[in-house]
Design an enzyme around this catalytic site. Structure first.
Site, PDB file in Angstrom:
ATOM      1  N   TYR A 145     -70.785  23.936   1.296  1.00 38.35           N
ATOM      2  CA  TYR A 145     -72.134  23.973   1.868  1.00 38.35           C
ATOM      3  C   TYR A 145     -72.329  25.343   2.489  1.00 38.35           C
ATOM      4  O   TYR A 145     -71.440  25.862   3.171  1.00 38.35           O
ATOM      5  CB  TYR A 145     -72.298  22.888   2.927  1.00 38.35           C
ATOM      6  CG  TYR A 145     -73.606  22.954   3.682  1.00 38.35           C
ATOM      7  CD1 TYR A 145     -74.802  22.588   3.068  1.00 38.35           C
ATOM      8  CD2 TYR A 145     -73.650  23.400   5.002  1.00 38.35           C
ATOM      9  CE1 TYR A 145     -76.009  22.654   3.759  1.00 38.35           C
ATOM     10  CE2 TYR A 145     -74.844  23.458   5.701  1.00 38.35           C
ATOM     11  CZ  TYR A 145     -76.030  23.089   5.071  1.00 38.35           C
ATOM     12  OH  TYR A 145     -77.216  23.158   5.767  1.00 38.35           O
ATOM     13  N   ASP A 240     -67.831  32.730   2.673  1.00 36.98           N
ATOM     14  CA  ASP A 240     -68.673  32.171   3.717  1.00 36.98           C
ATOM     15  C   ASP A 240     -67.750  31.608   4.794  1.00 36.98           C
ATOM     16  O   ASP A 240     -67.214  30.506   4.671  1.00 36.98           O
ATOM     17  CB  ASP A 240     -69.585  31.090   3.123  1.00 36.98           C
ATOM     18  CG  ASP A 240     -70.488  30.471   4.187  1.00 36.98           C
ATOM     19  OD1 ASP A 240     -70.365  30.850   5.368  1.00 36.98           O
ATOM     20  OD2 ASP A 240     -71.303  29.597   3.827  1.00 36.98           O
ATOM     21  N   LYS A 268     -71.711  30.229  13.853  1.00 37.94           N
ATOM     22  CA  LYS A 268     -71.024  29.275  14.722  1.00 37.94           C
ATOM     23  C   LYS A 268     -70.243  29.941  15.874  1.00 37.94           C
ATOM     24  O   LYS A 268     -70.860  30.311  16.862  1.00 37.94           O
ATOM     25  CB  LYS A 268     -70.167  28.331  13.877  1.00 37.94           C
ATOM     26  CG  LYS A 268     -71.065  27.519  12.921  1.00 37.94           C
ATOM     27  CD  LYS A 268     -70.431  26.320  12.263  1.00 37.94           C
ATOM     28  CE  LYS A 268     -71.515  25.487  11.578  1.00 37.94           C
ATOM     29  NZ  LYS A 268     -71.466  25.430  10.140  1.00 37.94           N
TER      30      LYS A 268
HETATM   31  C1  PLP Z   1     -72.735  25.627   9.207  1.00 39.63           C
HETATM   32  C2  PLP Z   1     -72.547  26.420   7.968  1.00 39.63           C
HETATM   33  C3  PLP Z   1     -73.587  27.182   7.406  1.00 39.63           C
HETATM   34  C4  PLP Z   1     -74.989  27.132   7.933  1.00 39.63           C
HETATM   35  O1  PLP Z   1     -75.087  27.622   9.227  1.00 39.63           O
HETATM   36  P1  PLP Z   1     -76.369  27.195  10.118  1.00 39.63           P
HETATM   37  O2  PLP Z   1     -76.185  27.961  11.381  1.00 39.63           O
HETATM   38  O3  PLP Z   1     -76.287  25.713  10.252  1.00 39.63           O
HETATM   39  O4  PLP Z   1     -77.572  27.617   9.359  1.00 39.63           O
HETATM   40  C5  PLP Z   1     -73.308  27.975   6.328  1.00 39.63           C
HETATM   41  N1  PLP Z   1     -72.066  28.010   5.791  1.00 39.63           N
HETATM   42  C6  PLP Z   1     -71.053  27.285   6.288  1.00 39.63           C
HETATM   43  C7  PLP Z   1     -69.710  27.396   5.672  1.00 39.63           C
HETATM   44  C8  PLP Z   1     -71.261  26.462   7.388  1.00 39.63           C
HETATM   45  O5  PLP Z   1     -70.253  25.706   7.848  1.00 39.63           O
END
Ligand code: PLP
Length: 430
Positions: A145, A240, A268
């Protein structure tokens, strides 16, 4: 059973004016059923809801609170920054300082740009990869995701070409066709796709350790394989690390596995609980970003002083104490994994605890899941019952089989012991 009268009442009210009553779908408890708890406050490893219940928290805001909730350093930094002004729309020294801290830990990011969320970081990284390579296609992995940007809300289509199809309404089919989807940990599948599209893929993007399908680890050599095949085809490799950055190690999966991607996305943890995201790469790639280059990307609140202050306090604390914090997180994770495994073995349960460092998922399946299809074999009905048995015993785990749980530095031995006891009782009650 815990009291949920007030949460229930406000959830009914909120649903009238906010879709599902929530501002992000996973919070709605849809996959496990029951009433989402309305949270009033949090401290250390605990959260409290408006009905007065206290829980040991393993969601930890879905990852950011690695030091525990309301950590003093972060709270004081934000209070101090607020006194000077919440936003200016002009550069600040603090942004430079946070950029320097991130770069010192992530050598792959010679230059970087701050945005307001992980989604925004990924969306910008894709545009950058397309702008830099002059190619349109993206290759992603089933189960990863990357936020809710159009190009990645795509599922694998049928047929040998594996052109993607939208998996959300509102994503144009013409755009989805540009996103290809491979099986995680399956080198042959990636080779097959590159054979079909040898020089049209701008970037391969992945969570190097998947957290968003529940925790799934890369097989040995898989990340190195992706590094080699992308290089061969002039395709950029994007890690990511919005979830794994500063979580698995200070330098995330890049540091842990020693593989250097072309672009990294973060979020995060680097905002200490305030909204932030970040993307970066080599000077050659980043020179494309506006105003230096022709790839446009902007943000009114990007580099927001409060988020940046929280981020600096978080990263300084993590970096300064890294020899203490990261081994301790591993120790806590190992303790939970081993204690749960002993109970699983004694009871002969079909459960697999998959863990990397301070991230873990309790899969209701007997084998280690190595891809999305394997994870989907889990008994989700049993998971839902388990989730509520834990919640009723004061342990708040991620409300879906396909999410990771997070241990923080504030989860002490007493918390972990209580969690293991609840785990044992919950299985007995199933
Ligand atoms: C949480 C997450 C996102 C999205 O980040 P948001 O701040 O919720 O938009 C993208 N990539 C990964 C791997 C994530 O865990």
């Amino acid at each position: 059973m815990k009291k949920t009268k007030l949460s229930e009442r406000y959830h009914q009210k909120a649903k009238q004016i906010i879709p599902g009553g929530v501002n992000s779908p996973a919070r709605a408890f849809l996959s496990v059923g029951g009433v989402p708890r309305y949270i009033k406050s949090a401290k250390g490893p605990f959260i409290k809801d408006i009905d007065g219940n206290k829980y040991i928290d393993y969601v930890m805001s879905w990852g950011p609170m690695i030091l525990g909730h309301t950590h003093k350093n972060i709270r004081l930094a934000v209070q101090k920054a607020l006194k000077s002004g919440a936003s200016f729309g002009a550069p600040t020294v603090a942004e430079y300082e946070l950029a320097r801290l991130v770069k010192s830990i992530y050598p792959a990011m010679q230059k970087l740009r701050f945005v307001n969320s992980g989604t925004e970081a990924v969306m910008s990284a894709l545009r950058l990869a397309r702008g830099h390579t002059g190619r349109d296609m993206i290759l992603k992995f089933d189960g990863c995701y990357h936020g809710h940007c159009d190009s990645l809300l795509v599922a694998a289509g049928s047929g040998a070409q594996t052109l993607g199809v939208p998996n959300s309404k509102g994503v144009p089919a013409d755009l989805a066709r540009l996103t290809l989807t491979a099986r995680f940990n399956d080198e042959k599948d990636v080779e097959r796709i590159f054979k079909c599209h040898p020089d049209s893929i701008a970037a391969v993007i992945l969570e190097p350790v998947i957290g968003n399908m529940g925790l799934i680890k890369p097989r040995e050599g898989f990340l190195e394989f992706l590094r080699a095949i992308t290089r061969k085809h002039g395709t950029l490799l994007i890690f990511d690390e919005v979830m794994t950055g500063f979580r698995l190690a200070p330098g995330g999966a890049c540091e842990l596995y020693g593989v250097s991607p072309d672009i990294v996305t973060l979020g995060k943890i680097i905002g200490g609980g305030l909204p932030i995201g970040c993307y970066g790469g080599s000077l050659d790639i980043m020179k494309n970003v506006a105003p230096e280059g022709g790839v446009y990307q902007a943000g009114t609140l990007s580099g927001n002083p409060l988020a940046v202050a929280a981020g600096i306090a978080m990263l300084r604390t993590l970096i300064k104490n890294k020899d203490k914090i990261y081994p301790a997180l591993e120790e806590k994770g190992k303790f939970l994994e081993e204690s749960m495994n002993a109970i699983i073995k004694r009871r002969g349960e079909k459960i697999f605890v998959n863990r990397k460092g301070s991230m873990f998922t309790i899969f209701f399946t007997s084998e280690e899941p190595v891809c999305a299809d394997c994870a989907k074999k889990s008994d989700t009905a049993k998971f839902s019952k388990f989730f509520h048995e834990m919640l009723n015993r004061g342990v708040y785990m991620a409300p879906s089989q396909f999410e990771a749980n997070f241990i923080s530095y504030a989860h002490d031995r007493q918390c972990l012991d209580k969690t293991v006891k609840a785990f044992s009782e919950a299985l007995e009650a199933l």
